[in-house]
Design an enzyme around this catalytic site. Sequence first.
Site, PDB file in Angstrom:
ATOM      1  N   ASP A 164     -27.141   6.736-112.688  1.00  0.00           N
ATOM      2  CA  ASP A 164     -27.480   7.240-114.236  1.00  0.00           C
ATOM      3  C   ASP A 164     -26.967   7.932-115.396  1.00  0.00           C
ATOM      4  O   ASP A 164     -27.362   9.164-114.580  1.00  0.00           O
ATOM      5  CB  ASP A 164     -28.907   6.664-113.930  1.00  0.00           C
ATOM      6  CG  ASP A 164     -29.651   6.513-115.444  1.00  0.00           C
ATOM      7  OD1 ASP A 164     -29.160   5.217-116.288  1.00  0.00           O
ATOM      8  OD2 ASP A 164     -30.284   7.117-116.046  1.00  0.00           O
ATOM      9  N   GLU A 217     -22.991   5.684-115.131  1.00  0.00           N
ATOM     10  CA  GLU A 217     -23.407   4.925-116.428  1.00  0.00           C
ATOM     11  C   GLU A 217     -22.689   6.205-117.078  1.00  0.00           C
ATOM     12  O   GLU A 217     -23.362   7.573-117.309  1.00  0.00           O
ATOM     13  CB  GLU A 217     -24.473   4.420-116.463  1.00  0.00           C
ATOM     14  CG  GLU A 217     -24.714   3.661-117.748  1.00  0.00           C
ATOM     15  CD  GLU A 217     -26.217   4.661-118.391  1.00  0.00           C
ATOM     16  OE1 GLU A 217     -26.401   4.060-119.447  1.00  0.00           O
ATOM     17  OE2 GLU A 217     -26.767   5.440-117.689  1.00  0.00           O
TER      18      GLU A 217
END
Length: 367
Positions: A164, A217
């Site tokens: 993330d 991401e």
Amino acid sequence: MAIYEVHLGSWKRVPEEGNRWLTYRELAPQLVAHIKKFGFTHIELLPVAEYPFDGSWGYQVSGYFAPTSRYGTPDDFRFLVDTCHQHGIGVIIDWVPSHFPKDDFSLRLFNGTALYEHLDPREGEHPDWGTLIFNYGRNEVKNFLMANALFWLDQYHIDALRVDAVASMLYRDYSRKEGEWIPNRYGGRENLEAIDFIRWLNETLYRLFPGCITIAEESTDWGGVSHPTYLGGLGFGFKWNMGWMHDTLLYFGKDPIHRGYHHNNLTFSMLYEYTENFIMPLSHDEVVHGKGSLLRKMPGDEWQKFANLRLLLSYLYTHPGKKLLFMGTELASYDEWYHEASLDWHLEADPMRQAFQRFLIDLGTLL
């Protein structure tokens, strides 16, 4: 690869018992049956490491080595992963090595000093999220994060880590104004220590767990995110195509009579499609915080909204790249996702939704 993205606490609840969550063991057979029905090959779980605040959806981790006890024990989580594997479903978890919360029971001032974080807030605090940034220049911190990544693959047989907020790790000036950040030793904005850690992480995971996948991401135009480290890349297996998601939803939100002036939003993705190994997401990020559900984003009356949503998903499934859909897309709800409520399963009784689900099942057979 077709990925079904899931927040375990809001996929399905038990309203008769105080609207409680389903446990890992309750989720396992239901999730697997649902995933296989639509032809998904993988499930991606929003972070399952222990976290204090439900509203963070798991992205502010305080217990890096503990599957959240909200849904059961560590062995219960193993049962969920094993059930997926028995039915040929790969398991991806979101992993958060970019920041951690300021709670005293977390890693902040762990031994009374800035052990895991930076002491200077210009390096050590995320202005957007009110969290602390790991000090990637310390070997002890890098070893902690590496051990944690290996832990999930080794102890729980996770198949892939979706890392993330990689962009926030790469840039020292991420979401900061002039004077609110400290340049690197060459005067640049790149976080050199974080870059070294990311490369070491990917090299190690792929060496020790052949067949695993790492996914970034990453929302900027950083080059070589999914290129091998020996070619100067970061070493990830895949990168989320955030730009494609933004441009595509911007295009589909327009009335068809105006779309002729915005075809560049569709064609632009092919100019860079083959520069990375892309996953094409229609993720949770686009159906929260007032953005509306995918169906609600579509123009026109109800019939036209469904027609446009079918067109959007057809475009996704026939575009190069791997596919990702957030849970609830198959229900075509008008309401956006809310982490404290179940998906609108009652909509499955609606003939329009039943037809839409048959369409999505047919799409799944294309892969």
